[in-house]
Design a protein around this motif. Structure first.
Motif, PDB file in Angstrom:
ATOM      1  N   UNK A 281     -30.468  46.518  56.467  1.00  0.00           N
ATOM      2  CA  UNK A 281     -29.299  47.198  57.007  1.00  0.00           C
ATOM      3  C   UNK A 281     -28.713  48.251  56.100  1.00  0.00           C
ATOM      4  N   UNK A 282     -29.060  48.240  54.811  1.00  0.00           N
ATOM      5  CA  UNK A 282     -28.456  49.187  53.865  1.00  0.00           C
ATOM      6  C   UNK A 282     -28.864  50.618  54.179  1.00  0.00           C
ATOM      7  N   UNK A 283     -30.011  50.791  54.809  1.00  0.00           N
ATOM      8  CA  UNK A 283     -30.498  52.146  55.118  1.00  0.00           C
ATOM      9  C   UNK A 283     -29.560  52.894  56.053  1.00  0.00           C
ATOM     10  N   UNK A 284     -28.700  52.162  56.739  1.00  0.00           N
ATOM     11  CA  UNK A 284     -27.760  52.816  57.653  1.00  0.00           C
ATOM     12  C   UNK A 284     -26.809  53.740  56.901  1.00  0.00           C
ATOM     13  N   UNK A 331     -13.229  57.455  59.913  1.00  0.00           N
ATOM     14  CA  UNK A 331     -14.454  57.643  60.683  1.00  0.00           C
ATOM     15  C   UNK A 331     -15.679  57.005  60.019  1.00  0.00           C
ATOM     16  N   UNK A 332     -15.522  56.486  58.804  1.00  0.00           N
ATOM     17  CA  UNK A 332     -16.633  55.804  58.130  1.00  0.00           C
ATOM     18  C   UNK A 332     -16.503  54.283  58.156  1.00  0.00           C
ATOM     19  N   UNK A 333     -15.373  53.785  58.568  1.00  0.00           N
ATOM     20  CA  UNK A 333     -15.093  52.359  58.415  1.00  0.00           C
ATOM     21  C   UNK A 333     -15.980  51.481  59.302  1.00  0.00           C
ATOM     22  N   UNK A 334     -16.206  51.884  60.514  1.00  0.00           N
ATOM     23  CA  UNK A 334     -16.988  51.032  61.413  1.00  0.00           C
ATOM     24  C   UNK A 334     -18.408  50.830  60.896  1.00  0.00           C
ATOM     25  N   UNK A 339     -22.466  47.561  58.505  1.00  0.00           N
ATOM     26  CA  UNK A 339     -23.538  47.421  57.518  1.00  0.00           C
ATOM     27  C   UNK A 339     -23.331  46.177  56.664  1.00  0.00           C
ATOM     28  N   UNK A 340     -22.102  45.953  56.212  1.00  0.00           N
ATOM     29  CA  UNK A 340     -21.815  44.766  55.403  1.00  0.00           C
ATOM     30  C   UNK A 340     -22.130  43.488  56.177  1.00  0.00           C
ATOM     31  N   UNK A 341     -21.841  43.482  57.482  1.00  0.00           N
ATOM     32  CA  UNK A 341     -22.153  42.306  58.303  1.00  0.00           C
ATOM     33  C   UNK A 341     -23.657  42.121  58.445  1.00  0.00           C
ATOM     34  N   UNK A 342     -24.373  43.211  58.664  1.00  0.00           N
ATOM     35  CA  UNK A 342     -25.827  43.104  58.834  1.00  0.00           C
ATOM     36  C   UNK A 342     -26.508  42.658  57.538  1.00  0.00           C
ATOM     37  N   UNK A 392     -18.826  40.599  63.056  1.00  0.00           N
ATOM     38  CA  UNK A 392     -18.297  39.929  61.870  1.00  0.00           C
ATOM     39  C   UNK A 392     -17.942  38.479  62.192  1.00  0.00           C
ATOM     40  N   UNK A 393     -17.377  38.243  63.371  1.00  0.00           N
ATOM     41  CA  UNK A 393     -17.074  36.868  63.784  1.00  0.00           C
ATOM     42  C   UNK A 393     -18.348  36.044  63.911  1.00  0.00           C
TER      43      UNK A 393
END
Length: 665
Positions: A281-284, A331-334, A339-342, A392-393
């Motif tokens: 997921x980090x590649x995102x 605009x970067x938060x989502x 990414x952190x969740x994935x 996230x949930x």
């Protein structure tokens, strides 16, 4: 300080000391104290150069040359490029008739020191450099000292010194812990508390304000204390000080470092296993090929640090993370939260997979999952969408289930309750992700012996499921299962419990088939709730046969079924037939979960009962004593299951003593 004092006292020369650490950790404060000792107590010439950029460094070093006797003509030639400015400075330092201490402060870009050959050793004195750059290759031949955060007692003393009338040392220590004991943050907090005029806060009130999450911006609150310092704001505001390092990394061609630290800001300040950053997921957000260089940049600029393993971890200061998060564009938060969740998802066991003792420990991921939940809730509506919050949930659900299956019911409950609260505020109480976590909350409450709360939570979950998914929905049938245990064993409503489970068995059979694992679980519950003299043992044997055929002997589902078969045989007064089954389950649970897992203790409790009921009181009492001690240790002395174990222990001890008395007669 001890080493630096010694170097000064021994007339040290030809030495370079480098103080490195996170912005705001107190490097300049240490340098200032060394400067005072050298000049006031040691009689050295004190020379101080501020070096955040080449122009400041050059001007400051030429001022050093002037102080050490350079003529105006020499200085003019150096300024005009007619001679090497660094050569002039060090020539004058070498020829100084008085020992000196040269402090080069804020040298956060060591390249400008190297390119101009500005940093050298000299027989005339000692050089002390402060920097955020930790990489040793920038400082060949220097002695490096890491400046960290303060010990708890000293951190509390900073607040007490700055605001002595505002609270107790323990209250100060609690605030210090909340601020990660970072000197900059402590100074800002103390300055704010000391200089309030209208309705001044106590330390306790300040601490509560820091904890109020979305109501109070902790970084903004800290920055209000900077008005009293008179220092340059860029380095003395919690909201901006670390931007200097990120700006330097961008100038070095590492914009990915900013993105990477923003990903880190979605997680906790607790040690974070490094392998999380290797997930697909980090590649995102950061190309995989650039992760290593971006991370190295953060490490070199003291924006994070390595913690030895296993597993090897990163640790990033909490105030820094809050500051970075505060400055993250909406605009970067989502994409950052997503990414952190994935990245977390692969390390959390899948819901459908049974837990095993060999699974990696979950403890390192608990604070990061909860921090991600809080960040998603904080940014909900200001960048983070509902789909990402639901994802996230799902992380928190996986974590709660894994903790529950590992027997850590208290941690599972804590995770589930926070997820329910934050999920409800963002998604609403009837969102499927919120309902799923509420079901886990009810199961953990039941396992902790908090039966009234468990019943209320399960009834609410069942009502919500029925409204959202319908009476026959798979999720609704899951709520039927959860409520059934509470009714059967805490409220003594076994008929009502059996009715709910029959509903689940019928619904799951229709949806998945009679031998599907989900249906087998429901059939196992039904066997437990209908056990008694009138139950045909063939029912239990048929269930066990289906379990062995579908999931295999030794699988947790098969072991649960065999345990309930043993219980059914006991209630049918067939203890000798039950004993081999229960022994098999005890061995299987010990192998799968460990000897102190609550499920293992439940099987051993049943074994103790069987031994007692067939007259083997000595063995029954010994087993009951071990179970009671383990349950007191694992679940607590006041847990209903612990009390039941003690009651059974007393029963078998009395029977044993009576048997011994009869034999003696």
């Amino acid at each position: 300080m001890t080493q630096l004092r010694t170097a000064l006292a021994e007339g040290g020369a030809d030495q370079v000391f480098v103080l490195h650490g996170l912005g705001g950790c107190g490097k300049t404060a240490v340098a200032s104290e060394v400067f005072r000792i050298a000049t006031v107590e040691g009689g050295r010439a004190g020379l101080w150069v501020n070096a955040p950029d080449l122009a400041s460094l050059r001007a400051g070093m030429l001022a050093v040359a002037a102080d050490r006797g350079a003529s105006e003509g020499e200085l003019t030639a150096a300024r005009n490029g007619l001679r090497a400015a660094a050569d002039l400075v060090w020539e004058r330092l070498d020829r100084s008739g008085q020992p000196w201490l040269l402090v080069i402060d804020n040298a956060d870009d060591p390249a400008i020191l190297r390119e101009g050959n500005w940093l050298r050793t000299s027989p005339g004195g000692i050089t002390l450099v402060t920097t955020r750059q930790v990489a040793s290759h920038w400082w060949p031949g220097a002695t490096l000292h890491h400046v960290g955060v303060l010990p708890r007692e000293d951190a509390a003393q900073v607040l007490c010194d700055l605001a002595p009338e505002r609270g107790t040392p323990e209250e100060a220590a609690e605030i210090a812990d909340r601020l990660g004991r970072l000197p900059l943050a402590l100074t800002l907090a103390g300055g704010y508390l000391a200089h309030q005029v209208i309705s001044p806060w106590s330390m306790a009130e300040y601490g509560r304000a820091l904890e109020r999450g979305n109501e109070v911006d902790p970084i903004e609150l800290l920055d209000q204390g900077a008005a009293y310092s008179g220092a340059h704001p860029s380095r003395h505001l919690a909201s901006t000080t670390w931007e200097l390092s990120l700006d330097a990394l961008r100038a070095q061609g590492l914009p990915e470092a900013t993105v990477l630290v923003r990903v880190l800001s979605c997680w906790s300040h607790d040690p974070m296993p490094l392998h999380l950053l290797t997930g697909p997921g980090i590649d995102t957000v950061v190309p995989r090929a650039r992760i290593e260089s971006a991370l190295r940049g953060l490490l070199d600029h003291s924006l994070t640090r390595l913690v030895p393993g296993p597993p090897r971890c990163l640790r990033t200061h909490g105030v820094l993370l809050e500051s970075i998060a505060r400055g993250t564009p909406a605009d970067q938060r989502d994409v950052l939260v997503s990414t952190a969740a994935e990245l977390l998802m692969p390390v959390l066991p899948e819901v459908s997979r049974p837990w095993a003792r060999e699974d990696p420990p979950l403890a390192p991921y608990v604070p990061h999952t909860l921090a991600l939940l809080r960040r998603a809730a904080q940014w909900a509506g200001v960048g983070v969408g509902q789909a990402t919050t639901a994802r996230v949930l799902e992380c928190t659900l996986r974590l709660a289930i894994a903790l529950h299956r590992a027997g850590d019911y208290a941690s599972a409950l804590s995770v589930a309750q926070e997820a329910v609260a934050r999920g409800t505020s963002v998604l609403g109480a009837n969102h499927p992700a919120v309902i799923a976590v509420r079901q886990r909350e009810g199961r953990s409450l039941y396992r902790l012996g908090r039966y009234e709360e468990a019943e209320a939570v399960h009834r609410l979950a069942l009502a919500d499921c029925t409204a959202v998914f319908g009476a026959d929905g798979v999720e609704t049938l899951e709520s039927c299962m959860g409520l059934s245990s509470v009714l059967a064993w805490s409220l003594d409503q076994k008929d009502a419990a059996a009715a709910l489970v029959r509903r689940a068995v019928e619904g799951r059979t229709a949806a998945f088939g009679a031998a599907h694992p989900s249906t087998l679980v429901a059939r196992t519950y039904l066997l437990e709730f209908t056990a008694g003299p009138e139950l045909d043992p063939a029912t239990g044997h048929a269930l066990l046969s289906d379990c062995h055929r579908t999931v295999g002997p030794g699988h947790p589902i098969a072991l649960d079924a065999e345990l309930n078969l043993g219980f059914a045989l006991v209630t049918a007064s067939r203890q000798t037939l039950a004993l081999p089954h229960v022994r098999t389950v005890v061995e299987g649970f010990e192998r799968t979960y460990g000897i102190d897992h609550p499920k293992t203790l439940a099987a051993r409790f049943l074994r103790s009962r069987i031994l007692g009921e067939i007259g083997r009181f000595e063995e029954a009492a010994a087993e009951a004593e071990r179970v009671a001690a383990a349950r007191a240790r694992v679940l607590g002395a006041g847990h209903p299951w612990t009390r039941l174990s003690l009651e059974r222990l007393g029963e078998w001890q009395r029977a044993r003593d009576a048997q011994v008395s009869d034999d003696a007669e």
